[in-house]
Design a protein around this motif. Sequence first.
Motif, short mmCIF file in Angstrom:
data_model
loop_
_atom_site.label_atom_id
_atom_site.label_comp_id
_atom_site.label_asym_id
_atom_site.label_seq_id
_atom_site.Cartn_x
_atom_site.Cartn_y
_atom_site.Cartn_z
N MET A 1 -25.17 -2.74 13.21
CA MET A 1 -26.17 -1.68 12.99
C MET A 1 -26.80 -1.24 14.31
SD MET A 1 -27.35 0.46 11.15
CE MET A 1 -26.35 0.20 9.69
N LYS A 2 -26.78 -2.16 15.29
CA LYS A 2 -27.36 -1.78 16.59
C LYS A 2 -26.63 -0.60 17.21
CE LYS A 2 -29.66 -5.92 18.18
NZ LYS A 2 -29.42 -7.27 18.69
N LYS A 3 -25.34 -0.46 16.83
CA LYS A 3 -24.56 0.63 17.40
C LYS A 3 -24.93 1.97 16.77
CE LYS A 3 -20.30 -1.86 18.25
NZ LYS A 3 -19.01 -2.04 17.57
N ASN A 4 -25.65 1.94 15.66
CA ASN A 4 -25.89 3.18 14.92
C ASN A 4 -27.22 3.86 15.22
OD1 ASN A 4 -23.48 3.16 13.64
ND2 ASN A 4 -24.21 2.06 11.84
N TRP A 5 -27.95 3.34 16.21
CA TRP A 5 -29.28 3.89 16.47
C TRP A 5 -29.23 5.38 16.77
CZ3 TRP A 5 -29.93 6.19 21.18
CH2 TRP A 5 -28.98 5.84 22.16
N TRP A 6 -28.16 5.84 17.40
CA TRP A 6 -28.11 7.24 17.81
C TRP A 6 -27.92 8.17 16.62
CZ3 TRP A 6 -23.36 9.70 17.05
CH2 TRP A 6 -22.28 8.84 16.81
N LYS A 7 -27.35 7.65 15.52
CA LYS A 7 -27.22 8.47 14.33
C LYS A 7 -28.59 8.73 13.72
CE LYS A 7 -22.69 6.54 13.67
NZ LYS A 7 -21.87 5.53 13.01
N ILE A 8 -29.41 7.68 13.72
CA ILE A 8 -30.77 7.84 13.20
C ILE A 8 -31.58 8.73 14.14
CG2 ILE A 8 -32.89 6.57 12.63
CD1 ILE A 8 -30.67 4.24 12.06
N LEU A 9 -31.35 8.55 15.44
CA LEU A 9 -32.03 9.41 16.42
C LEU A 9 -31.70 10.87 16.15
CD1 LEU A 9 -33.64 9.60 19.14
CD2 LEU A 9 -31.43 9.63 20.27
N SER A 10 -30.41 11.13 15.86
CA SER A 10 -29.99 12.50 15.57
C SER A 10 -30.74 13.06 14.36
CB SER A 10 -28.49 12.51 15.33
OG SER A 10 -28.08 13.70 14.72
N LEU A 11 -30.82 12.23 13.30
CA LEU A 11 -31.54 12.67 12.09
C LEU A 11 -33.00 12.98 12.41
CD1 LEU A 11 -31.75 12.97 8.96
CD2 LEU A 11 -32.30 10.57 8.88
N LEU A 12 -33.64 12.05 13.16
CA LEU A 12 -35.06 12.24 13.46
C LEU A 12 -35.27 13.48 14.33
CD1 LEU A 12 -36.18 8.56 14.12
CD2 LEU A 12 -36.52 9.96 12.08
N LEU A 13 -34.40 13.68 15.32
CA LEU A 13 -34.55 14.84 16.20
C LEU A 13 -34.38 16.13 15.42
CD1 LEU A 13 -32.68 13.76 19.45
CD2 LEU A 13 -35.11 14.18 19.17
N LEU A 14 -33.45 16.14 14.45
CA LEU A 14 -33.23 17.38 13.71
C LEU A 14 -34.35 17.64 12.71
CD1 LEU A 14 -29.38 17.46 13.30
CD2 LEU A 14 -30.83 18.81 14.77
N ILE A 15 -34.91 16.56 12.14
CA ILE A 15 -36.08 16.75 11.28
C ILE A 15 -37.23 17.35 12.11
CG2 ILE A 15 -37.89 15.53 10.00
CD1 ILE A 15 -35.75 13.67 8.95
N TYR A 16 -37.40 16.79 13.31
CA TYR A 16 -38.42 17.32 14.22
C TYR A 16 -38.14 18.78 14.55
CZ TYR A 16 -40.58 18.20 18.78
OH TYR A 16 -41.25 18.76 19.83
N THR A 17 -36.85 19.09 14.78
CA THR A 17 -36.47 20.46 15.12
C THR A 17 -36.85 21.43 14.02
OG1 THR A 17 -34.61 19.65 16.41
CG2 THR A 17 -34.54 21.94 15.74
N VAL A 18 -36.52 21.05 12.77
CA VAL A 18 -36.80 21.97 11.67
C VAL A 18 -38.31 22.15 11.49
CG1 VAL A 18 -36.66 22.21 9.17
CG2 VAL A 18 -34.65 21.61 10.46
N ILE A 19 -39.04 21.03 11.50
CA ILE A 19 -40.49 21.14 11.27
C ILE A 19 -41.16 21.90 12.40
CG2 ILE A 19 -42.63 19.85 10.99
CD1 ILE A 19 -41.02 17.65 9.65
N ALA A 20 -40.94 21.43 13.64
CA ALA A 20 -41.61 22.08 14.77
C ALA A 20 -41.03 23.48 15.01
CB ALA A 20 -41.45 21.22 16.03
N GLY A 21 -39.73 23.62 14.80
CA GLY A 21 -39.09 24.90 15.05
C GLY A 21 -39.60 26.01 14.17
#
Lengths: 233, 72
Positions: A1-21
């Motif tokens: 699971m340690k290898k998957n942190w960037w997938k969660i990062l992607s999700l969080l960044l895109l959620i941030y993008t939609v809300i802030a955008g």
Amino acid sequence: MKKNWWKILSLLLLIYTVIAGFLVAVPDLPIIHQSIRNLYFHVCMWFGMMILFIISFVYSIKYLRGFNLRNDIYAQHFAAVGTFFGILGYITGSIWANYTWLTDQSQSLGTVLKEPKLIGAAIALLIYGAYFVLRGSFTDMDKKARVSAVYNIFAFAMLFPSIWIIPRLVGSLHPGAPGSDSGNPALNAQKDLDAGMRMIFYPAVIGWTLLGVWIATLKIRLQLIKDKTLLNE
Amino acid sequence: MNKFILRLVFCVVSLLFCTASFAQDNSGTEDVMRSNGKIYVVVAVCLTILIGLFFYVFSLDRKISRLEKNKD
């Protein structure tokens, strides 16, 4: 699971993008007004495409250095997802242009779309389209990998004139042409972007690119499984 | 591995409920979803699509992982 942190990062960044955008105030420029928010989506498609093509290019070179078929599979799928992002960027761009570049009602979209930037992008995408046609036309696996790796390097080289050089040399409605107010598409600090927009734009680029890389790795893993069964039989 | 994914799914689902309950809680003219030109509605729709997409890709990821395990 340690290898998957960037997938969660992607999700969080895109959620941030939609809300802030959608919610953060943007500078009110003439003609485009609120549609400048497309920067977080349309422009990110192109950035993602470029980054995916660079990854594909690197794997093609790696393939030619050692002739490891795994690298060829990597190059193929990164190019595929990159092309997909490019097509999305093209479609979203024409929607955006339809409502901002057409100033009077009698104009048709066809007259406006004869743009160096758009033609360049179309040429670049078609060259990558030919890459997949080329791949499909070989029956011998090694020959396919070798020729298409060389072609992929050519296709990447063609990106330079078609989307980075020519659009900056000739007049265009798209940001980044000489004669327009902005120097560099999307990245001109003083004229196009204020600090608040950058705080959303760069995370958005990273988020969309990570999503593209993720989809590409899924395709690669599937292909590797398929090839493994092919070899075992 | 599996526990983490379950936890994540739970997170996503609760997030979805959260956006839905936004619309129901404060009915009346001053609720959040109806303010500011109803832009929050667009945000909710886009977030739902985005989270749904990610959920889908995550499930694909998990399926492929399972396939990889079976092959080895």
